[in-house]
Design a protein around this motif. Sequence first.
Motif, PDB file in Angstrom:
ATOM      1  N   THR A  42      63.790  63.707  57.210  1.00 54.37           N
ATOM      2  CA  THR A  42      64.809  62.431  58.007  1.00 54.37           C
ATOM      3  C   THR A  42      65.241  62.411  56.362  1.00 54.37           C
ATOM      4  OG1 THR A  42      63.140  60.612  57.963  1.00 54.37           O
ATOM      5  CG2 THR A  42      63.279  62.265  60.023  1.00 54.37           C
ATOM      6  N   ASP A  43      64.253  61.534  55.815  1.00 51.28           N
ATOM      7  CA  ASP A  43      65.687  61.000  54.493  1.00 51.28           C
ATOM      8  C   ASP A  43      66.306  62.670  53.425  1.00 51.28           C
ATOM      9  OD1 ASP A  43      64.685  58.532  54.753  1.00 51.28           O
ATOM     10  OD2 ASP A  43      63.770  58.238  52.985  1.00 51.28           O
ATOM     11  N   ARG A  44      65.488  63.488  53.406  1.00 49.52           N
ATOM     12  CA  ARG A  44      66.260  64.595  52.713  1.00 49.52           C
ATOM     13  C   ARG A  44      67.241  64.956  53.354  1.00 49.52           C
ATOM     14  NH1 ARG A  44      60.389  66.435  52.382  1.00 49.52           N
ATOM     15  NH2 ARG A  44      60.628  68.679  53.508  1.00 49.52           N
ATOM     16  N   LYS A  45      67.162  65.242  54.710  1.00 52.74           N
ATOM     17  CA  LYS A  45      68.341  65.541  55.714  1.00 52.74           C
ATOM     18  C   LYS A  45      69.717  64.736  55.652  1.00 52.74           C
ATOM     19  CE  LYS A  45      69.374  67.203  60.275  1.00 52.74           C
ATOM     20  NZ  LYS A  45      70.243  67.385  60.128  1.00 52.74           N
ATOM     21  N   PHE A  46      69.459  63.201  55.820  1.00 54.12           N
ATOM     22  CA  PHE A  46      70.540  62.263  55.884  1.00 54.12           C
ATOM     23  C   PHE A  46      70.943  63.135  54.408  1.00 54.12           C
ATOM     24  CE2 PHE A  46      71.566  58.144  53.680  1.00 54.12           C
ATOM     25  CZ  PHE A  46      72.725  58.333  54.354  1.00 54.12           C
ATOM     26  N   LEU A  47      69.896  62.573  53.332  1.00 59.09           N
ATOM     27  CA  LEU A  47      70.910  62.836  51.965  1.00 59.09           C
ATOM     28  C   LEU A  47      72.137  64.250  51.818  1.00 59.09           C
ATOM     29  CD1 LEU A  47      70.300  61.659  49.310  1.00 59.09           C
ATOM     30  CD2 LEU A  47      68.888  63.085  48.260  1.00 59.09           C
ATOM     31  N   GLU A  48      71.398  65.875  52.936  1.00 60.65           N
ATOM     32  CA  GLU A  48      71.833  66.308  52.262  1.00 60.65           C
ATOM     33  C   GLU A  48      73.707  66.334  53.424  1.00 60.65           C
ATOM     34  OE1 GLU A  48      71.025  70.579  54.489  1.00 60.65           O
ATOM     35  OE2 GLU A  48      69.475  70.574  52.942  1.00 60.65           O
ATOM     36  N   GLU A  49      73.148  66.090  54.702  1.00 61.26           N
ATOM     37  CA  GLU A  49      73.855  65.673  54.937  1.00 61.26           C
ATOM     38  C   GLU A  49      75.414  64.694  54.668  1.00 61.26           C
ATOM     39  OE1 GLU A  49      72.761  63.514  58.851  1.00 61.26           O
ATOM     40  OE2 GLU A  49      71.747  64.967  59.449  1.00 61.26           O
ATOM     41  N   GLN A  50      74.982  63.864  53.356  1.00 66.03           N
ATOM     42  CA  GLN A  50      75.707  62.885  52.219  1.00 66.03           C
ATOM     43  C   GLN A  50      76.528  63.788  51.947  1.00 66.03           C
ATOM     44  OE1 GLN A  50      76.304  59.484  53.580  1.00 66.03           O
ATOM     45  NE2 GLN A  50      75.882  59.873  55.299  1.00 66.03           N
ATOM     46  N   MET A  51      75.233  64.795  50.906  1.00 65.23           N
ATOM     47  CA  MET A  51      76.064  65.650  50.161  1.00 65.23           C
ATOM     48  C   MET A  51      77.111  66.705  50.670  1.00 65.23           C
ATOM     49  SD  MET A  51      73.982  68.602  47.495  1.00 65.23           S
ATOM     50  CE  MET A  51      73.073  69.105  49.047  1.00 65.23           C
ATOM     51  N   GLU A  52      76.714  67.277  51.386  1.00 66.04           N
ATOM     52  CA  GLU A  52      77.562  68.348  52.758  1.00 66.04           C
ATOM     53  C   GLU A  52      79.448  67.653  52.467  1.00 66.04           C
ATOM     54  OE1 GLU A  52      78.106  72.389  55.173  1.00 66.04           O
ATOM     55  OE2 GLU A  52      76.385  70.532  55.438  1.00 66.04           O
ATOM     56  N   ALA A  53      78.870  66.439  53.063  1.00 65.20           N
ATOM     57  CA  ALA A  53      80.287  65.492  53.457  1.00 65.20           C
ATOM     58  C   ALA A  53      81.530  65.362  52.498  1.00 65.20           C
ATOM     59  CB  ALA A  53      80.175  64.039  54.439  1.00 65.20           C
ATOM     60  N   PHE A  54      80.433  65.282  51.400  1.00 67.25           N
ATOM     61  CA  PHE A  54      80.577  63.644  50.103  1.00 67.25           C
ATOM     62  C   PHE A  54      81.792  65.364  49.320  1.00 67.25           C
ATOM     63  CE2 PHE A  54      81.198  63.857  45.180  1.00 67.25           C
ATOM     64  CZ  PHE A  54      81.279  62.197  45.460  1.00 67.25           C
ATOM     65  N   LEU A  55      80.888  66.860  49.520  1.00 62.48           N
ATOM     66  CA  LEU A  55      81.379  67.309  48.116  1.00 62.48           C
ATOM     67  C   LEU A  55      82.912  68.505  49.139  1.00 62.48           C
ATOM     68  CD1 LEU A  55      77.967  69.050  47.124  1.00 62.48           C
ATOM     69  CD2 LEU A  55      79.723  67.998  45.604  1.00 62.48           C
ATOM     70  N   PHE A  56      82.793  68.747  50.682  1.00 59.64           N
ATOM     71  CA  PHE A  56      83.286  69.219  51.302  1.00 59.64           C
ATOM     72  C   PHE A  56      84.078  69.360  51.875  1.00 59.64           C
ATOM     73  CE2 PHE A  56      79.628  72.101  50.715  1.00 59.64           C
ATOM     74  CZ  PHE A  56      80.104  72.942  49.849  1.00 59.64           C
ATOM     75  N   ASP A  57      83.900  67.485  53.080  1.00 61.58           N
ATOM     76  CA  ASP A  57      85.667  66.977  53.333  1.00 61.58           C
ATOM     77  C   ASP A  57      85.526  65.441  52.805  1.00 61.58           C
ATOM     78  OD1 ASP A  57      84.105  68.324  55.218  1.00 61.58           O
ATOM     79  OD2 ASP A  57      82.517  67.368  56.645  1.00 61.58           O
ATOM     80  N   GLY A  58      84.869  65.564  51.695  1.00 60.13           N
ATOM     81  CA  GLY A  58      85.838  63.908  51.183  1.00 60.13           C
ATOM     82  C   GLY A  58      85.515  62.978  51.343  1.00 60.13           C
ATOM     83  N   VAL A  59      84.342  62.809  52.416  1.00 60.66           N
ATOM     84  CA  VAL A  59      83.822  61.532  52.550  1.00 60.66           C
ATOM     85  C   VAL A  59      83.134  60.372  51.811  1.00 60.66           C
ATOM     86  CG1 VAL A  59      82.377  60.698  54.371  1.00 60.66           C
ATOM     87  CG2 VAL A  59      83.374  61.999  54.285  1.00 60.66           C
ATOM     88  N   GLU A  60      83.604  59.488  51.024  1.00 57.91           N
ATOM     89  CA  GLU A  60      82.358  58.979  50.433  1.00 57.91           C
ATOM     90  C   GLU A  60      81.373  58.201  51.047  1.00 57.91           C
ATOM     91  OE1 GLU A  60      82.818  57.664  47.341  1.00 57.91           O
ATOM     92  OE2 GLU A  60      83.984  59.007  46.608  1.00 57.91           O
ATOM     93  N   PRO A  61      80.079  57.827  50.300  1.00 62.70           N
ATOM     94  CA  PRO A  61      79.094  57.885  51.003  1.00 62.70           C
ATOM     95  C   PRO A  61      78.724  56.309  50.642  1.00 62.70           C
ATOM     96  CG  PRO A  61      78.211  58.661  48.836  1.00 62.70           C
ATOM     97  CD  PRO A  61      79.173  59.246  48.502  1.00 62.70           C
ATOM     98  N   HIS A  64      86.186  70.249  46.573  1.00 67.06           N
ATOM     99  CA  HIS A  64      86.008  69.114  46.680  1.00 67.06           C
ATOM    100  C   HIS A  64      87.229  68.606  45.650  1.00 67.06           C
ATOM    101  CE1 HIS A  64      84.454  64.785  46.566  1.00 67.06           C
ATOM    102  NE2 HIS A  64      84.717  64.659  45.254  1.00 67.06           N
ATOM    103  N   LEU A  65      87.363  68.671  44.466  1.00 67.11           N
ATOM    104  CA  LEU A  65      88.968  68.250  43.909  1.00 67.11           C
ATOM    105  C   LEU A  65      90.275  68.861  43.388  1.00 67.11           C
ATOM    106  CD1 LEU A  65      86.833  68.635  39.967  1.00 67.11           C
ATOM    107  CD2 LEU A  65      86.550  66.700  41.590  1.00 67.11           C
TER     108      LEU A  65
END
Length: 90
Positions: A61-80, A9-10
């Motif tokens: 569904t909410d946990r899955k959404f949060l997991e997808e957001q986490m993966e995108a933020f940490l590994f792809d640099g996508v801001e939620p 991420h960094l």
Amino acid sequence: MSRQVFCQHLKKDAEGLDFQLYPGELGKRIYDNISKEAFAEWQKKQTMLINEKKLNMMAPTDRKFLEEQMEAFLFDGVEPSIEGYVPPPK
């Protein structure tokens, strides 16, 4: 002595997590490739997402959404997308 990782991420060497904080393969990937600093950044975003979107952590569904957001933020640099939040300049 702290464990060092190259934080994806960094994009730099930094202090690694003390233990695996998330279960499964994603948790192992986070432990091996994400620093304490980056994970702390995610935890702040996670709190904002849960509050803003009124997520129910008992709902799969909410946990899955949060997991997808986490993966995108940490590994792809996508801001939620958090209404009214503007990330600080890097």
